[in-house]
Design an enzyme around this catalytic site. Structure first.
Site, PDB file in Angstrom:
ATOM      1  N   CYS A 176       0.837  -1.206   0.000  1.00 60.47           N
ATOM      2  CA  CYS A 176       0.000   0.000   0.000  1.00 60.47           C
ATOM      3  C   CYS A 176       0.872   1.256   0.000  1.00 60.47           C
ATOM      4  O   CYS A 176       1.499   1.554  -1.005  1.00 60.47           O
ATOM      5  CB  CYS A 176      -1.015  -0.048   1.134  1.00 60.47           C
ATOM      6  SG  CYS A 176      -2.490   0.899   0.706  1.00 60.47           S
ATOM      7  N   HIS A 207      -3.706  -4.985   0.202  1.00 58.91           N
ATOM      8  CA  HIS A 207      -3.114  -5.584   1.399  1.00 58.91           C
ATOM      9  C   HIS A 207      -3.244  -7.112   1.365  1.00 58.91           C
ATOM     10  O   HIS A 207      -4.242  -7.646   1.862  1.00 58.91           O
ATOM     11  CB  HIS A 207      -3.830  -5.087   2.654  1.00 58.91           C
ATOM     12  CG  HIS A 207      -3.622  -3.646   2.936  1.00 58.91           C
ATOM     13  ND1 HIS A 207      -2.685  -3.197   3.839  1.00 58.91           N
ATOM     14  CD2 HIS A 207      -4.232  -2.538   2.444  1.00 58.91           C
ATOM     15  CE1 HIS A 207      -2.734  -1.869   3.892  1.00 58.91           C
ATOM     16  NE2 HIS A 207      -3.666  -1.455   3.058  1.00 58.91           N
ATOM     17  N   GLU A 215      -1.773  -9.204   3.118  1.00 58.33           N
ATOM     18  CA  GLU A 215      -1.630  -9.791   4.455  1.00 58.33           C
ATOM     19  C   GLU A 215      -2.970 -10.150   5.089  1.00 58.33           C
ATOM     20  O   GLU A 215      -3.045 -11.064   5.910  1.00 58.33           O
ATOM     21  CB  GLU A 215      -0.830  -8.856   5.380  1.00 58.33           C
ATOM     22  CG  GLU A 215      -1.517  -7.565   5.812  1.00 58.33           C
ATOM     23  CD  GLU A 215      -1.355  -6.408   4.832  1.00 58.33           C
ATOM     24  OE1 GLU A 215      -1.056  -6.672   3.659  1.00 58.33           O
ATOM     25  OE2 GLU A 215      -1.554  -5.243   5.233  1.00 58.33           O
TER      26      GLU A 215
HETATM   27  N1  GLN Z   1      -1.942   6.736   2.657  1.00 56.13           N
HETATM   28  C1  GLN Z   1      -2.045   5.964   1.458  1.00 56.13           C
HETATM   29  C2  GLN Z   1      -3.392   6.139   0.781  1.00 56.13           C
HETATM   30  O1  GLN Z   1      -4.341   6.518   1.420  1.00 56.13           O
HETATM   31  C3  GLN Z   1      -1.760   4.487   1.722  1.00 56.13           C
HETATM   32  C4  GLN Z   1      -2.727   3.838   2.653  1.00 56.13           C
HETATM   33  C5  GLN Z   1      -2.225   2.534   3.227  1.00 56.13           C
HETATM   34  O2  GLN Z   1      -1.037   2.262   3.257  1.00 56.13           O
HETATM   35  N2  GLN Z   1      -3.125   1.708   3.741  1.00 56.13           N
HETATM   36  O3  GLN Z   1      -3.522   5.890  -0.379  1.00 56.13           O
END
Ligand code: GLN
Length: 534
Positions: free
Chosen positions: A381, A507, A509
């Site tokens: 992410c 994600h 995970e």
């Molecule tokens: N801050 C970033 C976004 O909102 C990544 C979010 C995250 O890592 N879950 O796109």
């Protein structure tokens, strides 16, 4: 059979591992062929934990249907392989919100709306909802917090009423703590007795007691607790600290926790299931002696903040016959001067998810160092976004490249807000959340790892790879190998010429479980082990 409801409450202290006990009960009943679900009721007023700082409440776990939830739902999924939904996590905030909505609609027909009966009725309705809708054999409900907390009271009142209304279809499993007093050389059961008394004073008689302790309790002590607490002696089990939480179901089964529960419901007990694949996982974990060292570059040096990543790495280590040793590398303290010293000792690096600019410069330094020194690297992410920004700055030559999250005015917004996010004002529940499909490019490393061409993965972010730059990246060697089939958003980048340099906007995970570890984590850890040899 009508759904049976198992309530799991906690006493004496928080953080005793109610979630692990709830998940273990789920696992053991599932192994007996029952269809189960596990839900968590949290007494805080936030609508969901999405707006909570990880220091307050650990990781925010995301369900496939896009609900931001308590991290215990991660345990439920990892232990049992079930997929939870928005309905599996209810907070006081959600309860009040629906009661207030009903009041505004006039549904209460002029009545004074009160905690009893209206809030408690809404809690009861939610407690029964999933069981009624999906006809589960067992619905396990974990109540957050500790008995005696002011905010837990409506939840306990709901349990009291349901125990009465549903008679034989509900039981309460109470988890408490038995401390060892070093100076006295004794284990003390008094806090447990008090916490059971507290429950009894609210009208709830626990049916099963799980005693958390750091030392073996012995039959005498357990019998004593049973006697004082009006619980059958065989319905008292102990839960000692384990080298891994995944041993807990086996230890609970050895003490017959699942059999006791079935007996309490007057159900036939039958044969004890073997838990074959689960035990093989534990054996394999035990036998692994060599380690693989993974550095987690993130801004929280706190275990619970990256819970699912840690679990996914540990599972992947076991399936690669290694012990995963994870070290936190605080991205706020990472500089050009100390990066080599900190990262060289690692076999692989995970660049962690996150929000806001704090610690991002350190993540960029890590991304560059790993790319230039060909250290296996997994960006998740925000971690993936950092890989993309770093590549733009140091390979494409856009020195001011950034995400518009960190710099809204940058001329090279290689990570940018999605169109439909630009008008959003609220913080809670307004991100791109939950599972979306992703098409993998044929011939890419990632497609080979997954062994399929379309996958579905969970998201939690506002910003995206800016597609206007895709060609530049492709030409320079960072490939956009995963795309959303509907809107074309870039979901995965990889540098194929590196040993392992992959970033995912989603994600992975969240969906890695004990019996089905995630392919990306498996392959990443494998690459880290191989890199170690050279
Ligand atoms: N801050 C970033 C976004 O909102 C990544 C979010 C995250 O890592 N879950 O796109």
């Amino acid at each position: 059979m009508s759904p049976k409801y198992i309530f799991v409450t906690g006493g004496v202290a928080s953080s005793l591992g109610k979630g692990i006990i709830a998940a273990s009960i789920g696992k053991l009943l599932q192994a007996r062929g029952f269809n189960i679900t596990i839900q968590k009721f949290d007494p805080y007023i936030n609508i969901d934990p999405g707006t909570l700082n990880p220091y307050e409440h650990g990781e925010c776990y995301v369900t496939e249907d896009g609900q931001e939830t308590d991290l215990d739902l991660g345990h439920y999924e990892r232990f049992t392989g079930i997929r939870t939904t928005a309905g599996n996590n209810v907070t006081t905030g959600k309860i009040y919100q629906s009661v207030i909505d009903k009041e505004r609609r006039g549904d209460y027909l002029g009545k004074t709306v009160q905690v009893v009966p209206h809030i408690v009725d809404e809690i009861k309705r939610r407690m029964l909802l999933l069981g009624k809708k999906y006809h589960y054999d067992f619905v396990i409900t974990e109540i957050g917090g500790t008995v005696g907390d002011i905010e837990s009271q409506p939840f306990l009142e709901a349990i009291r009423q349901l125990k009465w209304e549903l008679k034989g279809d509900t039981i309460c499993v109470h988890l408490t703590y038995v401390p060892y007093l070093k100076a006295a050389g004794e284990l003390k059961t008094k806090p447990t007795q008090h916490s059971v008394k507290e429950l009894q004073s609210l009208g709830i008689q626990p049916d099963v007691l799980v005693l958390r302790a750091e030392r073996e309790l012995g039959a005498g002590l357990m019998k004593k607790v049973a006697g004082f607490c009006n619980v059958q002696p065989e319905a008292v089990v102990q839960s000692l600290d384990m080298p891994t939480i995944y041993e807990v179901p086996v230890r609970m089964q050895e003490q017959g926790l699942d059999a006791i529960i079935l007996k309490q419901f007057n159900l036939p007990v039958g044969e004890t299931p073997g838990l074959g694949p689960w035990r093989s996982f534990l054996d394999r974990r035990d036998k692994a002696t060599e380690t693989v060292k993974i550095g987690l570059v993130g801004k929280y040096d706190l275990q619970d903040a990256y819970k699912s990543i840690l679990e996914a790495l540990s599972q992947a280590g076991t399936y690669n016959d290694r012990r995963t040793k994870v070290e936190f590398i605080n991205s706020e303290k990472l500089t050009e001067n100390n990066v080599a010293e900190q990262l060289d000792a690692m076999d692989g690096i995970v660049i962690c998810p996150g929000f806001g600019s704090r610690g991002t410069e350190g993540k960029l330094i890590a991304a560059r160092y790993c790319r230039e020194h060909d250290i296996p690297t997994f960006g998740i992410c925000l971690g993936m976004q950092m890989m993309v920004i770093e590549f733009a700055r140091n390979v494409l030559g856009y020195t001011d490249a950034n995400s518009s999250e960190m710099d809204s005015k940058t001329a090279h917004n290689v990570i940018d807000l999605m169109e439909d996010q630009k008008t959003v004002k609220n913080m809670g529940g307004t991100m791109r959340l939950g599972a979306y499909e992703c098409t993998l490019r044929e011939g890419s490393r990632t497609a080979a790892i997954y062994g399929k061409s379309v996958v579905s993965e969970r998201h939690r972010h506002r910003y995206e790879f800016n597609g206007d730059y895709a060609d530049k990246y492709e030409q320079a060697g960072m490939h956009c190998v995963g795309q959303n089939p509907e809107c074309g958003l870039v979901e995965i980048v990889e540098i194929p010429e590196k040993k392992w340099y992959i970033g995912t906007q989603f994600h992975p995970e969240y969906s890695s479980t004990v019996l089905h570890p995630h392919p990306l984590f498996l392959d990443f850890v494998k690459a880290a082990i191989e890199a170690k040899k050279h």
